[in-house]
Design a protein around this motif. Structure first.
Motif, PDB file in Angstrom:
ATOM      1  N   SER A   1      21.820  54.301  68.154  1.00 49.68           N
ATOM      2  CA  SER A   1      21.386  53.093  68.854  1.00 49.68           C
ATOM      3  C   SER A   1      22.216  52.794  70.099  1.00 49.68           C
ATOM      4  O   SER A   1      21.715  52.207  71.054  1.00 49.68           O
ATOM      5  N   GLU A   2      23.481  53.205  70.085  1.00 48.04           N
ATOM      6  CA  GLU A   2      24.344  52.880  71.230  1.00 48.04           C
ATOM      7  C   GLU A   2      25.545  53.821  71.250  1.00 48.04           C
ATOM      8  O   GLU A   2      26.060  54.216  70.198  1.00 48.04           O
TER       9      GLU A   2
ATOM     10  N   HIS B   1      27.215  54.207  67.648  1.00 48.20           N
ATOM     11  CA  HIS B   1      26.594  53.331  66.655  1.00 48.20           C
ATOM     12  C   HIS B   1      25.222  53.898  66.284  1.00 48.20           C
ATOM     13  O   HIS B   1      24.432  54.262  67.157  1.00 48.20           O
ATOM     14  N   THR B   2      24.950  53.967  64.990  1.00 47.97           N
ATOM     15  CA  THR B   2      23.651  54.441  64.519  1.00 47.97           C
ATOM     16  C   THR B   2      22.991  53.377  63.650  1.00 47.97           C
ATOM     17  O   THR B   2      23.538  52.301  63.441  1.00 47.97           O
ATOM     18  N   SER B   3      21.827  53.710  63.136  1.00 44.57           N
ATOM     19  CA  SER B   3      21.109  52.794  62.250  1.00 44.57           C
ATOM     20  C   SER B   3      21.813  52.614  60.919  1.00 44.57           C
ATOM     21  O   SER B   3      21.444  51.722  60.138  1.00 44.57           O
ATOM     22  N   ARG B   4      22.836  53.426  60.647  1.00 51.58           N
ATOM     23  CA  ARG B   4      23.559  53.337  59.378  1.00 51.58           C
ATOM     24  C   ARG B   4      25.007  52.894  59.538  1.00 51.58           C
ATOM     25  O   ARG B   4      25.500  52.074  58.780  1.00 51.58           O
ATOM     26  N   GLN B   5      25.709  53.484  60.504  1.00 50.88           N
ATOM     27  CA  GLN B   5      27.134  53.209  60.612  1.00 50.88           C
ATOM     28  C   GLN B   5      27.658  53.560  61.993  1.00 50.88           C
ATOM     29  O   GLN B   5      26.876  53.807  62.916  1.00 50.88           O
ATOM     30  N   THR B   6      28.981  53.580  62.136  1.00 47.09           N
ATOM     31  CA  THR B   6      29.622  53.855  63.413  1.00 47.09           C
ATOM     32  C   THR B   6      30.522  55.075  63.279  1.00 47.09           C
ATOM     33  O   THR B   6      31.216  55.243  62.265  1.00 47.09           O
TER      34      THR B   6
ATOM     35  N   TYR C   1      17.222  60.948  59.072  1.00 48.65           N
ATOM     36  CA  TYR C   1      16.678  59.599  59.154  1.00 48.65           C
ATOM     37  C   TYR C   1      17.754  58.600  59.588  1.00 48.65           C
ATOM     38  O   TYR C   1      17.853  57.498  59.061  1.00 48.65           O
ATOM     39  N   GLU C   2      18.521  59.000  60.560  1.00 54.72           N
ATOM     40  CA  GLU C   2      19.574  58.143  61.105  1.00 54.72           C
ATOM     41  C   GLU C   2      19.495  58.220  62.628  1.00 54.72           C
ATOM     42  O   GLU C   2      19.667  59.294  63.214  1.00 54.72           O
ATOM     43  N   GLU C   3      19.241  57.092  63.257  1.00 53.33           N
ATOM     44  CA  GLU C   3      19.006  57.070  64.706  1.00 53.33           C
ATOM     45  C   GLU C   3      20.194  56.477  65.450  1.00 53.33           C
ATOM     46  O   GLU C   3      20.750  55.451  65.044  1.00 53.33           O
TER      47      GLU C   3
ATOM     48  N   ARG D   1      17.089  61.443  63.764  1.00 55.52           N
ATOM     49  CA  ARG D   1      16.351  60.232  63.410  1.00 55.52           C
ATOM     50  C   ARG D   1      15.130  60.482  62.536  1.00 55.52           C
ATOM     51  O   ARG D   1      14.536  59.541  62.003  1.00 55.52           O
TER      52      ARG D   1
END
Length: 329
Positions: free
Chosen positions: A105-106, A117-122, A101-103, A41
């Motif tokens: 999320s789920e 799932h990230t701040s950019r894609q799955t 820089y990709e976090e 992230r």
């Protein structure tokens, strides 16, 4: 790399965390040709990047080496800038697959794989390695005024504190380094220490220095005390003799940092009820109570953040990748 029945690309491993241990996991994947991706992230080795600018490591350079890449330092103990350069070089040498820089999320489990799932894609992955460290969440004091702009839980450099009244909370390595550096750059420094002495864990070449500065009253130190309230120009300290008020411009709260327990529990990983809140995992494989989710590095120790370091947790990568490969046979 496999495909599910719905033709979704399935990674063998998704690594969460782009520090030295996450990188080591990626290197082990490269060695055995597992398909993988690292997501971080922040920047590469984000925790090391957030260290004080002039920090010197306690460990020697060879103990920080990963992936068989030599770490050559100009001094016996490497500096932060040398470490950042070294790990950049390792990432390029191994051509590590890492998204910065990709976090995350789920994370959801779907039959025999995970959906991330990230701040950019799955992404879809058969296994997940969590190597997130502990440096991103400050250990808060939960006192009035802690959210004021003058309160900093990370120390970077001394220059901004020239001519200012500084309160340094804590007497471990980070607190002692901040106190000495700001003092030498012209700050009026008061240390507030909850214990009776400077911590024995402080670097052996630094501990006598701070103790002598305190003895000479160049740095004021209040032992057996805690800060109970912070205001724009003052702090209140509960000292052995009672409550005292000190003029203050900035507070450097070097109170330590915490693993992201909420992220672990969101994955269904159980956290022990022991004092250190140790996550559940099998020491022979590093697998948690959730199938095919593994822990690597300092996060394995829970609140005991001084148990695992780069030098003694590099082996986690070999253990985990060995366990993943054994399941694939």
């Amino acid at each position: 790399m496999k495909e599910t029945e719905s033709k979704i690309t399935l990674l063998d491993v998704l690594i969460i965390g782009g520090g030295p241990i996450g990188m080591t996991c990626g290197i082990e994947c490269e060695k055995v040709q597992l398909s993988y991706l690292m997501v971080e992230r922040g920047c590469l080795v984000n925790s090391l990047y957030r260290y004080p600018l002039n920090m010197t490591f306690f460990s020697t350079s060879e103990k920080l080496e990963i992936g068989g890449v030599p770490f050559i330092s100009h001094n016996h103990k490497p500096t932060r800038s040398e470490a950042l350069e070294y790990y950049r070089r390792v990432a390029m040498k191994w051509k590590l697959k890492i998204n910065l820089y990709e976090e995350v999320s789920e994370v959801k489990q779907e039959d025999s794989f995970y959906i991330i799932h990230t701040s950019r894609q799955t992404y879809h992955a058969s296994s997940i390695i969590i190597a997130t460290g502990f440096y991103d969440i400050p250990n808060l004091m939960h006192i009035p005024g802690e959210d004021l702009p003058k309160v900093h839980h990370y120390y970077r450099e001394a220059h901004p504190y020239f001519g200012q009244k500084i309160a340094v909370i804590g007497a471990s390595n980070s607190g002692v380094d901040a106190a000495l550096e700001t003092f030498r750059k012209g700050a009026e420094v008061t240390m507030i220490v909850k214990d009776a002495v400077i911590s024995e864990s402080v670097k052996y070449w630094v501990k006598p220095d701070v103790e002598n500065r305190i003895k000479e009253q160049e740095i004021h130190c209040i032992f057996n005390s805690i800060v109970v309230s912070i205001r724009p120009k003052e702090i209140d300290v509960q000292a052995p003799g009672g409550l005292i008020t000190i003029e203050n411009d900035f507070v450097l709260a070097m109170t330590g940092y915490l693993p992201d327990f909420s992220f672990l529990t969101s994955l269904g990983i159980t956290i022990g009820e022991d004092e250190m809140r140790t996550p559940t995992y099998d020491e022979t494989t590093m697998e948690t109570n959730q199938p095919n989710i593994y822990l690597a590095g300092v996060i394995c120790g829970g609140l005991k953040t001084n148990k695992w370091f780069i030098e003694n947790s590099r082996v986690h990568a070999e253990i985990i990748i060995g366990a993943i490969c054994a399941k694939q046979k």
